[in-house]
Design a protein around this motif. Structure first.
Motif, short mmCIF file in Angstrom:
data_model
loop_
_atom_site.label_atom_id
_atom_site.label_comp_id
_atom_site.label_asym_id
_atom_site.label_seq_id
_atom_site.Cartn_x
_atom_site.Cartn_y
_atom_site.Cartn_z
N ARG A 164 0.85 -1.19 0.00
CA ARG A 164 0.00 0.00 0.00
C ARG A 164 0.89 1.25 0.00
NH1 ARG A 164 -2.81 -1.54 4.43
NH2 ARG A 164 -4.30 -2.88 3.38
N PRO A 221 -14.30 0.27 -1.82
CA PRO A 221 -14.26 0.10 -0.36
C PRO A 221 -15.19 -0.99 0.15
CG PRO A 221 -14.29 2.42 -0.91
CD PRO A 221 -14.45 1.69 -2.21
N GLU A 222 -16.36 -1.15 -0.47
CA GLU A 222 -17.29 -2.17 0.02
C GLU A 222 -16.84 -3.58 -0.33
OE1 GLU A 222 -17.95 0.32 -1.99
OE2 GLU A 222 -19.32 -0.22 -3.62
N VAL A 260 -13.78 -4.66 0.28
CA VAL A 260 -12.60 -4.95 1.10
C VAL A 260 -13.08 -5.41 2.47
CG1 VAL A 260 -10.51 -3.99 2.12
CG2 VAL A 260 -11.28 -3.20 -0.13
N LYS A 261 -12.53 -6.52 2.93
CA LYS A 261 -13.03 -7.10 4.19
C LYS A 261 -11.88 -7.44 5.12
CE LYS A 261 -15.75 -11.02 5.78
NZ LYS A 261 -16.24 -10.26 6.93
N LEU A 262 -12.03 -7.10 6.38
CA LEU A 262 -11.03 -7.46 7.38
C LEU A 262 -10.98 -8.98 7.54
CD1 LEU A 262 -11.68 -4.96 10.28
CD2 LEU A 262 -9.44 -5.46 9.34
N ARG A 283 -10.54 -12.06 9.77
CA ARG A 283 -10.53 -12.41 11.18
C ARG A 283 -9.98 -13.81 11.31
NH1 ARG A 283 -16.40 -10.46 12.82
NH2 ARG A 283 -16.60 -9.64 10.75
N PRO A 289 -3.64 -5.18 10.35
CA PRO A 289 -4.69 -6.13 9.96
C PRO A 289 -4.54 -6.56 8.51
CG PRO A 289 -5.57 -3.90 10.04
CD PRO A 289 -4.16 -3.82 10.54
N TYR A 295 -6.44 -7.91 4.95
CA TYR A 295 -7.73 -7.72 4.28
C TYR A 295 -7.87 -8.73 3.15
CZ TYR A 295 -7.71 -3.20 6.64
OH TYR A 295 -7.67 -2.21 7.59
N LYS A 311 -21.73 -7.47 5.34
CA LYS A 311 -20.30 -7.80 5.26
C LYS A 311 -19.79 -8.44 6.55
CE LYS A 311 -17.31 -4.43 4.28
NZ LYS A 311 -16.30 -3.57 3.65
N THR A 312 -20.37 -8.05 7.67
CA THR A 312 -19.90 -8.59 8.94
C THR A 312 -20.18 -10.10 9.04
OG1 THR A 312 -20.52 -6.47 9.85
CG2 THR A 312 -19.93 -8.14 11.42
#
Lengths: 217, 476
Positions: free
Chosen positions: B65, B107-108, B110-112, B114, B130, B132, B172-173
């Protein structure tokens, strides 16, 4: 990366976005130029919203203030048929014909008071102006950071962020950002809207995680 | 131009990949920040070859990045899963092609990430940057949820997609980023930037053309435990549960000798989709046996056999409807079809309409997302036709049929290449009653008969009026 540092970073980014969507002042370019090194120190590049934020800051640094003022007026100030992309939340979530605007603004004012903020928040902007709402998020992040620094429970501040994000910002900010990107002829506001969209979209996922109870591994 | 940077932690590996610049950097895995001094600023694509990856993902993503790359568009080869220089060259060439088809991320999308054993906020945010991954977004201009389609909703294992009021909403969660919605969407409206059909096709084509010997294609879960197997190229997908039968068949049509998908053990599969992968592999075996190629091509055994002779390879073989296209491509030049071949879960099907109970209401054609079922009013008739080559077996036609309890429509999962050769065929024709005043169509005769049967004699007067006049003329 500590959570306090993350809080400071998010505060900085919200504050930068709030400055960007306020009426362009002569300090804006300096704010944009000074923001990047500070945010970089706070770990900006670790997060998905880094590139749009950097692009927005770079666009503001090279922008001409008069051009920005013209673009701001064209995009956000009411013309004959209303603003091309109203910067007011109530334009998206309240029906003016039913008299819902004043009611929604009063609710926002009450929310800000509930957070412990005075009526001076947002400077000269209305309570439902995008810059004011971003300033509120910045202050809530600051509150979280302060509590962490003082070994106080940050949950109250994080819950408020979650409440404000889901209740006030999220319902309209994506639509607002899309409209800006569609209507803007000045690269700076397109870049700023993209950065704001990336930040809010990121926080939509991050803030619930911050709220989760700390468990054991 | 693509730059490839290889970590030289355990000794430099010499590889050459046509059309790219290959660089080597000591301890790149530990110090990804050195990329800033290595990658020319004008470079548009980047591929990294690193040792392991999972723990370094966040740091590597932050480093790329910093030099202006979208991390989701940077290819990463895991050196610990590559056995020799030949395999590495093929992997690098294939990944370069894949990232060349990267559509960019919003942006929508892109997901963290976990991590399963470290889900606490403290661990997520205090152990390093983190990581992604990609998340799906729905292209509203292509989505046919407004017609009732909810194929992605039914397939989602995490209930992250919901249908309401003709729109699909995405959470997304809740999403586990498995990619199933991408491959089950009949119109290609669901886009996950890290696993688009075009990118996977580009990777498979490049791997095949970069190899001078027969090569196998092995789909593996990203970050999964699948080891290196000589002669096989690993194609990483979020979860092999997302692979449709077509993605197993298409590489054979493109010139791969074998193809398979790694199945995680039930206990290792975070998403609980290993049974789905098994079922898809079984369907692919059935198809290959049925058309005379033989199921051994998808059994994953080494060594890899020679590719099929003169494979036919149209582009877009991995797009929506890949199973039908791949079967056609593989079947060309082979013997006549074996008749109808039933498959358990494949996205291809055939429908039968029972003329005695179907009222020709056209609901099935209205909701069909791929227009496999179409209806038209021609002269004094309603005509419904069906093209089995377009059917993705989504089952919407069955769901909406008001006469389903009487068996008016039946969907059979599977295929019949001879039926495909015939193409579109008429499945229902019914006379339409016309308005006695203006001549407009009123309703199919079978529908009026059905209404009559339901209402009985008591409402015969009303029914007579409904049957004779259109809605505009009834008050006259």
């Amino acid at each position: 990366m500590s959570l306090a540092r993350l809080g400071r970073l998010r505060e900085g980014v919200y504050r930068f976005a709030a400055a960007g969507f306020s009426y362009p002042a002569s300090e804006l370019v300096d704010v944009a130029a000074g923001t990047v090194p500070v945010l970089d120190d706070l770990g900006l590049f670790d997060y998905a919203f880094a590139l749009p934020v950097i692009e927005a800051a770079e666009a503001l640094v090279v922008a001409d203030l008069h051009d920005l003022e013209g673009a701001y007026a064209a995009l956000f100030e009411a013309g004959v048929g209303g603003a091309a992309c109203s910067p007011h939340a109530t334009a998206y979530v309240a029906d003016a014909r039913r008299g819902e605007v004043a009611e929604a603004q009063a609710e926002l004012r009450a929310t800000y008071r509930g957070f412990g903020f005075g009526d001076d928040i947002g400077g000269g902007d209305m309570v439902d102006h995008v810059a004011t709402e971003l300033e509120v998020m910045a202050r809530l992040c600051h509150d979280e950071t302060r509590r962490r620094a003082e070994n106080d429970d940050p949950a109250v501040a994080v819950r408020r962020q979650h409440e404000f994000l889901t209740g006030s910002l999220e319902p309209w900010i994506t639509m607002f950002c899309r409209r800006v990107c569609d209507a803007d002829r000045h690269h700076a506001y397109t870049a700023l809207a993209a950065a704001l969209h990336a930040l809010v979209e990121h926080d939509r996922e991050l803030v619930p995680l911050l709220l989760a109870p700390v468990g054991c591994e | 131009m693509t730059t490839i940077v290889i970590c030289a932690d355990h000794g430099a590996r010499r590889v050459a990949v046509p059309g790219t610049t290959v660089l080597s950097a000591p301890k790149l895995c530990w110090h990804p920040g050195q990329l800033a001094g290595l990658v020319p600023p004008e470079e548009t694509s980047l591929v990294l070859a690193l040792h392991g990856g999972d723990s370094a993902t966040g740091r590597v993503q932050a480093a790329v990045r910093r030099i202006g790359f979208d991390p989701l568009g940077v290819g990463v080869v895991d050196l610990e899963r590559i056995g020799d220089s030949r395999s590495l060259s093929i992997a690098l060439a294939a990944l370069s092609a894949r990232i060349g088809a990267f559509p960019g991320s919003r942006p929508e999308q892109v997901k963290l990430v976990r991590r399963p054993t470290r889900t606490t906020r403290r661990s997520l945010l205090s152990l390093g940057p983190p990581a992604y991954t990609g998340a799906p977004a729905i292209d509203e201009s292509r989505c046919v949820a407004h017609d009732g389609c909810r194929a992605c909703v039914s397939a989602c294992p995490a209930d992250a997609l919901t249908w309401g009021g003709g729109v699909v909403a995405y959470d997304k969660t809740a999403c586990v980023a498995c990619g199933i919605c991408v491959t089950t969407c009949p119109t290609g409206a669901v886009v996950n930037p890290v696993v688009t059909p075009a990118a996977v096709e580009a990777e498979v084509r490049a791997a095949i053309s970069a190899s001078s010997e027969p090569i196998g294609i092995r789909y593996v879960c990203a970050g999964g435990p699948s080891p290196f197997v000589p002669g096989w190229h690993r194609v990483e997908v979020p979860c092999t549960g997302m692979i449709p039968v077509g993605w197993l068949l298409a590489p054979l049509a493109l010139g791969a000798g074998s193809v398979t998908a790694a199945i995680c053990r039930e206990s290792e599969c975070e998403r609980g989709l290993s049974a789905r992968t098994e079922s898809t592999l079984a369907d692919a075996s059935t198809v290959l046996d049925a058309i005379g190629i033989g199921a051994a091509r998808v059994e994953g055994d080494a060594p890899v056999p020679r590719p099929l002779a003169a494979p036919s390879a149209p582009s877009g073989l991995f797009d929506a409807g890949s199973t039908q296209r791949s079967i056609v491509a593989l079947h060309e030049g082979f013997a006549p079809g074996p008749g109808f071949v039933a498959l358990a879960a494949a996205d291809t099907g055939s429908i039968e309409i029972d003329v005695a109970t179907c009222t020709a209401c056209e609901m099935c054609a209205t909701v069909c997302p791929t227009d496999a079922l179409r209806s038209a009013n021609v002269a004094d008739e309603v005509r419904i036709d069906f093209d089995p080559r377009s059917c993705v077996a989504c089952g919407q036609c069955v769901t909406v049929c008001p006469e389903i309890d009487r068996g008016a429509i039946r969907l059979d999962r599977g295929f019949d290449v001879d039926e495909w050769r015939l193409g579109r065929r008429e499945v229902r024709r019914e006379r339409t009653a016309r308005c006695e005043l203006c001549g407009k169509p009123v309703a199919p005769a079978a529908m009026l008969a059905r209404i009559s049967a339901v209402l009985g004699d008591e409402h015969s007067g009303t029914l007579a009026l409904i049957g004779r006049r259109c809605i505009d003329c009834r008050g006259r």
